[in-house]
Design a protein around this motif. Structure first.
Motif, PDB file in Angstrom:
ATOM      1  N   VAL A 287      36.073  36.664  39.652  1.00  0.00           N
ATOM      2  CA  VAL A 287      36.740  37.196  40.841  1.00  0.00           C
ATOM      3  C   VAL A 287      37.401  38.543  40.549  1.00  0.00           C
ATOM      4  N   GLN A 288      38.123  38.623  39.444  1.00  0.00           N
ATOM      5  CA  GLN A 288      38.833  39.870  39.133  1.00  0.00           C
ATOM      6  C   GLN A 288      37.876  41.024  38.883  1.00  0.00           C
ATOM      7  N   HIS A 289      36.745  40.768  38.191  1.00  0.00           N
ATOM      8  CA  HIS A 289      35.751  41.823  37.988  1.00  0.00           C
ATOM      9  C   HIS A 289      35.202  42.313  39.324  1.00  0.00           C
ATOM     10  N   GLY A 290      34.959  41.375  40.234  1.00  0.00           N
ATOM     11  CA  GLY A 290      34.457  41.742  41.557  1.00  0.00           C
ATOM     12  C   GLY A 290      35.458  42.589  42.319  1.00  0.00           C
ATOM     13  N   LEU A 291      36.723  42.186  42.297  1.00  0.00           N
ATOM     14  CA  LEU A 291      37.766  42.964  42.991  1.00  0.00           C
ATOM     15  C   LEU A 291      37.945  44.330  42.347  1.00  0.00           C
ATOM     16  N   ASP A 292      37.877  44.394  41.019  1.00  0.00           N
ATOM     17  CA  ASP A 292      37.984  45.687  40.321  1.00  0.00           C
ATOM     18  C   ASP A 292      36.849  46.619  40.725  1.00  0.00           C
ATOM     19  N   ARG A 293      35.632  46.083  40.791  1.00  0.00           N
ATOM     20  CA  ARG A 293      34.477  46.899  41.191  1.00  0.00           C
ATOM     21  C   ARG A 293      34.638  47.387  42.630  1.00  0.00           C
ATOM     22  N   LEU A 294      35.105  46.523  43.492  1.00  0.00           N
ATOM     23  CA  LEU A 294      35.335  46.858  44.897  1.00  0.00           C
ATOM     24  C   LEU A 294      36.304  48.037  45.021  1.00  0.00           C
ATOM     25  N   MET A 295      37.436  47.936  44.338  1.00  0.00           N
ATOM     26  CA  MET A 295      38.458  48.980  44.445  1.00  0.00           C
ATOM     27  C   MET A 295      38.040  50.267  43.722  1.00  0.00           C
TER      28      MET A 295
ATOM     29  N   GLN B 191      25.624  45.008  47.982  1.00  0.00           N
ATOM     30  CA  GLN B 191      25.435  46.440  47.726  1.00  0.00           C
ATOM     31  C   GLN B 191      26.182  46.875  46.465  1.00  0.00           C
ATOM     32  N   LEU B 192      27.360  46.313  46.223  1.00  0.00           N
ATOM     33  CA  LEU B 192      28.172  46.670  45.057  1.00  0.00           C
ATOM     34  C   LEU B 192      27.800  45.846  43.827  1.00  0.00           C
ATOM     35  N   ASP B 193      26.765  45.031  43.919  1.00  0.00           N
ATOM     36  CA  ASP B 193      26.273  44.221  42.804  1.00  0.00           C
ATOM     37  C   ASP B 193      27.297  43.172  42.348  1.00  0.00           C
TER      38      ASP B 193
END
Length: 136
Positions: free
Chosen positions: A3-11, A65-67
């Protein structure tokens, strides 16, 4: 991916953090399976009563789209799961959507068959019924 990796990539890509986006990622992180947008909507309505199908789809495709998520087609409907950290392929149960890693990759054989072609990406999935669903 967690989850944290996904949120980091998003931001990192300039998108805002929202509790809904975090909850979507937490939903997909809970089990190693593919889920439909309908499954997600049912779950999200418990804590986000006014969430719309449009919001669900918009975020799902943003995450693809953001993988952060990967997508497949099961029985004519798009299903999503959290993106894996390492290269492998999947067995996918057509009944429950659970996945099992396949650590065999056929790409080298494919490359031999297409010597003058440039392959940009590939996806190999095997579909069937898991032992739990088969015995049910």
């Amino acid at each position: 991916m967690n989850v944290q990796h996904g949120l980091d990539r998003l931001m990192k890509k300039g998108y805002k953090y929202t509790k809904k986006r975090e909850d979507i990622l937490r939903y997909f992180n809970q089990e190693n399976r593919y889920w439909s947008a309908k499954d997600l909507l049912r779950s999200m309505r418990a804590s986000h009563e006014s969430i719309s199908f449009d919001t669900i789809y918009r975020n799902l495709y943003l995450f693809v789209q953001l993988d952060i998520l990967e997508v497949t087609d099961l029985n004519g409907e798009k299903h999503f799961r959290i993106k894996c950290d390492k290269h492998h392929h999947h067995f996918i149960c057509l009944m429950c959507g659970i996945t099992k890693e396949i650590n065999l990759c056929p790409i080298h054989d494919v490359i031999k068959e297409l010597p003058h072609y440039f392959i940009e990406d590939h996806k190999f999935e095997v579909y069937g019924t898991c032992p739990t669903c088969k015995s049910a």
